[in-house]
Motif scaffolding. Structure first.
Motif, short mmCIF file in Angstrom:
data_model
loop_
_atom_site.label_atom_id
_atom_site.label_comp_id
_atom_site.label_asym_id
_atom_site.label_seq_id
_atom_site.Cartn_x
_atom_site.Cartn_y
_atom_site.Cartn_z
N LYS A 14 0.84 -1.21 0.00
CA LYS A 14 0.00 0.00 0.00
C LYS A 14 0.86 1.25 0.00
N GLU A 18 1.03 4.08 -2.91
CA GLU A 18 0.82 5.50 -2.63
C GLU A 18 1.96 6.35 -3.19
N LYS A 28 -4.38 6.39 -6.43
CA LYS A 28 -4.05 5.00 -6.13
C LYS A 28 -4.95 4.08 -6.93
#
Length: 83
Positions: A14, A18, A28
């Motif tokens: 993640k 980002e 995203k």
């Protein structure tokens, strides 16, 4: 038209997503959707080709020994090796 889909990813992925999205000045969601599309395209193509090859093999459609040797010689010459 697009649909909403929820997925789970680990924190490291993640964070990387980002950072990538920020560097690309994209969301995203855009980056993730493009990655999924590319993955699906590649794997769909591979599976299609594998199935076609299996169908040919099941039908007994193989290269002859002479054809294999001709290709082998061609690749050896192309690699700068002696045939």
């Amino acid at each position: 038209m697009s649909d909403v889909m929820t997925i789970r990813v680990d924190r490291k992925t993640k964070s990387r997503l980002e950072k990538l999205a920020k560097a690309m000045e994209r969301t995203k969601s855009y980056v993730a959707a493009e990655a999924i599309r590319a993955y699906v395209d590649l794997n769909e193509w591979q599976i299609t080709e594998i199935r076609a090859a299996l169908k040919e093999a099941d039908a007994g459609d193989f290269a002859s020994e002479a054809e294999v040797q001709a290709v082998k010689r061609k690749w050896r010459r192309g690699a700068g090796q002696m045939a």
